[in-house]
Design a protein around this motif. Structure first.
Motif, PDB file in Angstrom:
ATOM      1  N   GLU A 159      71.175 134.235  46.985  1.00 24.97           N
ATOM      2  CA  GLU A 159      71.909 133.180  46.374  1.00 24.97           C
ATOM      3  C   GLU A 159      71.891 131.807  47.468  1.00 24.97           C
ATOM      4  OE1 GLU A 159      74.490 135.552  48.564  1.00 24.97           O
ATOM      5  OE2 GLU A 159      73.463 135.954  47.008  1.00 24.97           O
ATOM      6  N   ALA A 160      71.594 132.296  48.727  1.00 26.98           N
ATOM      7  CA  ALA A 160      71.891 131.309  49.566  1.00 26.98           C
ATOM      8  C   ALA A 160      70.511 130.651  50.056  1.00 26.98           C
ATOM      9  CB  ALA A 160      72.622 131.785  50.948  1.00 26.98           C
ATOM     10  N   SER A 161      69.612 130.183  49.048  1.00 32.36           N
ATOM     11  CA  SER A 161      68.338 129.678  49.329  1.00 32.36           C
ATOM     12  C   SER A 161      68.402 128.255  48.468  1.00 32.36           C
ATOM     13  CB  SER A 161      67.165 130.610  48.760  1.00 32.36           C
ATOM     14  OG  SER A 161      67.202 130.755  47.509  1.00 32.36           O
ATOM     15  N   ILE A 162      67.786 127.316  49.064  1.00 27.72           N
ATOM     16  CA  ILE A 162      67.427 125.921  48.586  1.00 27.72           C
ATOM     17  C   ILE A 162      66.158 125.791  48.171  1.00 27.72           C
ATOM     18  CG2 ILE A 162      67.819 123.628  48.821  1.00 27.72           C
ATOM     19  CD1 ILE A 162      70.274 124.217  50.512  1.00 27.72           C
ATOM     20  N   GLU A 163      65.863 125.357  47.024  1.00 26.35           N
ATOM     21  CA  GLU A 163      64.206 125.011  46.628  1.00 26.35           C
ATOM     22  C   GLU A 163      64.191 123.543  46.927  1.00 26.35           C
ATOM     23  OE1 GLU A 163      60.323 125.336  45.696  1.00 26.35           O
ATOM     24  OE2 GLU A 163      61.952 126.862  45.650  1.00 26.35           O
ATOM     25  N   ILE A 164      63.232 123.305  47.983  1.00 25.95           N
ATOM     26  CA  ILE A 164      63.078 121.635  48.056  1.00 25.95           C
ATOM     27  C   ILE A 164      61.842 121.423  47.167  1.00 25.95           C
ATOM     28  CG2 ILE A 164      62.385 120.227  49.814  1.00 25.95           C
ATOM     29  CD1 ILE A 164      64.790 121.624  50.768  1.00 25.95           C
ATOM     30  N   PRO A 165      61.916 120.475  46.281  1.00 28.03           N
ATOM     31  CA  PRO A 165      60.596 120.079  45.457  1.00 28.03           C
ATOM     32  C   PRO A 165      59.516 119.743  46.086  1.00 28.03           C
ATOM     33  CG  PRO A 165      63.081 119.017  44.614  1.00 28.03           C
ATOM     34  CD  PRO A 165      63.239 119.673  46.219  1.00 28.03           C
ATOM     35  N   ALA A 213      65.296 108.476  50.521  1.00 27.40           N
ATOM     36  CA  ALA A 213      65.552 108.927  49.068  1.00 27.40           C
ATOM     37  C   ALA A 213      66.839 109.606  49.063  1.00 27.40           C
ATOM     38  CB  ALA A 213      64.359 110.050  48.721  1.00 27.40           C
ATOM     39  N   TYR A 214      67.209 110.115  50.134  1.00 28.93           N
ATOM     40  CA  TYR A 214      68.333 111.016  50.575  1.00 28.93           C
ATOM     41  C   TYR A 214      68.500 112.159  49.406  1.00 28.93           C
ATOM     42  CZ  TYR A 214      70.103 107.627  53.621  1.00 28.93           C
ATOM     43  OH  TYR A 214      70.423 106.925  54.829  1.00 28.93           O
ATOM     44  N   THR A 215      67.392 112.970  49.339  1.00 29.13           N
ATOM     45  CA  THR A 215      67.544 114.098  48.548  1.00 29.13           C
ATOM     46  C   THR A 215      67.474 115.075  49.486  1.00 29.13           C
ATOM     47  OG1 THR A 215      64.830 113.981  48.856  1.00 29.13           O
ATOM     48  CG2 THR A 215      66.028 113.173  46.684  1.00 29.13           C
ATOM     49  N   TYR A 216      66.417 115.667  50.218  1.00 30.02           N
ATOM     50  CA  TYR A 216      66.439 116.469  51.250  1.00 30.02           C
ATOM     51  C   TYR A 216      65.855 116.209  52.569  1.00 30.02           C
ATOM     52  CZ  TYR A 216      67.580 119.641  47.529  1.00 30.02           C
ATOM     53  OH  TYR A 216      68.463 120.484  46.714  1.00 30.02           O
ATOM     54  N   ASP A 217      66.346 116.249  53.706  1.00 25.78           N
ATOM     55  CA  ASP A 217      65.626 115.803  54.915  1.00 25.78           C
ATOM     56  C   ASP A 217      65.856 117.102  55.732  1.00 25.78           C
ATOM     57  OD1 ASP A 217      65.353 113.036  54.270  1.00 25.78           O
ATOM     58  OD2 ASP A 217      67.547 112.837  54.691  1.00 25.78           O
ATOM     59  N   PHE A 218      64.969 117.117  56.553  1.00 27.30           N
ATOM     60  CA  PHE A 218      64.958 118.409  57.449  1.00 27.30           C
ATOM     61  C   PHE A 218      64.348 118.143  59.100  1.00 27.30           C
ATOM     62  CE2 PHE A 218      61.327 119.048  54.654  1.00 27.30           C
ATOM     63  CZ  PHE A 218      60.195 119.388  55.427  1.00 27.30           C
ATOM     64  N   GLU A 219      64.934 118.793  60.034  1.00 25.99           N
ATOM     65  CA  GLU A 219      64.440 118.972  61.224  1.00 25.99           C
ATOM     66  C   GLU A 219      63.738 120.598  61.223  1.00 25.99           C
ATOM     67  OE1 GLU A 219      68.358 117.142  63.317  1.00 25.99           O
ATOM     68  OE2 GLU A 219      68.117 119.251  63.254  1.00 25.99           O
ATOM     69  N   LYS A 220      62.493 120.547  61.835  1.00 26.83           N
ATOM     70  CA  LYS A 220      61.783 121.583  61.909  1.00 26.83           C
ATOM     71  C   LYS A 220      61.585 122.022  63.548  1.00 26.83           C
ATOM     72  CE  LYS A 220      57.731 123.239  59.536  1.00 26.83           C
ATOM     73  NZ  LYS A 220      56.521 122.956  58.580  1.00 26.83           N
ATOM     74  N   TYR A 221      61.924 123.051  63.869  1.00 29.05           N
ATOM     75  CA  TYR A 221      61.851 123.549  65.032  1.00 29.05           C
ATOM     76  C   TYR A 221      60.951 124.717  65.407  1.00 29.05           C
ATOM     77  CZ  TYR A 221      66.296 121.062  65.545  1.00 29.05           C
ATOM     78  OH  TYR A 221      67.365 119.911  65.608  1.00 29.05           O
TER      79      TYR A 221
END
Length: 132
Positions: free
Chosen positions: A68-74, A111-119
């Motif tokens: 349940e703790a997963s988020i789908e990025i379009p 767009a202020y939807t999903y932004d992310f830092e990728k390490y």
């Protein structure tokens, strides 16, 4: 892309006096759970109240599904990528400052939807900003 969240906080860049404490604590707790040191780790920004001056949610996440703790990025989101200087202790913060300045100048239309830092395990850090 599907991201499995490890830990999350709700904060504000300018109004939350405990922002650094919250974010640092979230990352420390998350590293205790992260078993695979060779995995790409994400700092996922989402659920924006408004713009970068409003409240938002931040999660530490890894690629994966199954709970349940997963988020789908379009998959149709468009992104502008910023590369962080990993040799600079303040590299992530300085890159975010550059992003905010670009937005203020009108050269970045977020767009202020999903932004992310990728390490990445090799120390490379990229920041992906969703654009319109």
């Amino acid at each position: 892309m599907n991201l499995k969240t490890i830990n999350s906080v709700r904060t504000n860049n300018f109004k939350d006096e405990r922002i650094m404490e919250k974010i640092t604590g979230m990352w420390k707790e998350s590293t205790k759970v992260l078993k695979n040191k060779d995995a790409v780790v994400y700092g996922l920004y989402y659920d924006y109240e408004s713009n970068y001056k409003g409240d938002y949610s931040l999660s530490v996440a890894t690629e994966g599904t199954g709970d349940e703790a997963s988020i789908e990025i379009p998959s149709d989101n468009k992104y502008e990528m910023f590369i962080v200087d990993p040799t600079d202790e303040q590299g992530v913060y300085k890159t975010w400052k550059k992003i905010w300045e670009s937005e203020e100048k009108g050269t970045l239309n977020r767009a202020y939807t999903y932004d992310f830092e990728k390490y990445y395990p090799n120390g490379t850090i990229e920041i992906y900003i969703a654009i319109k």
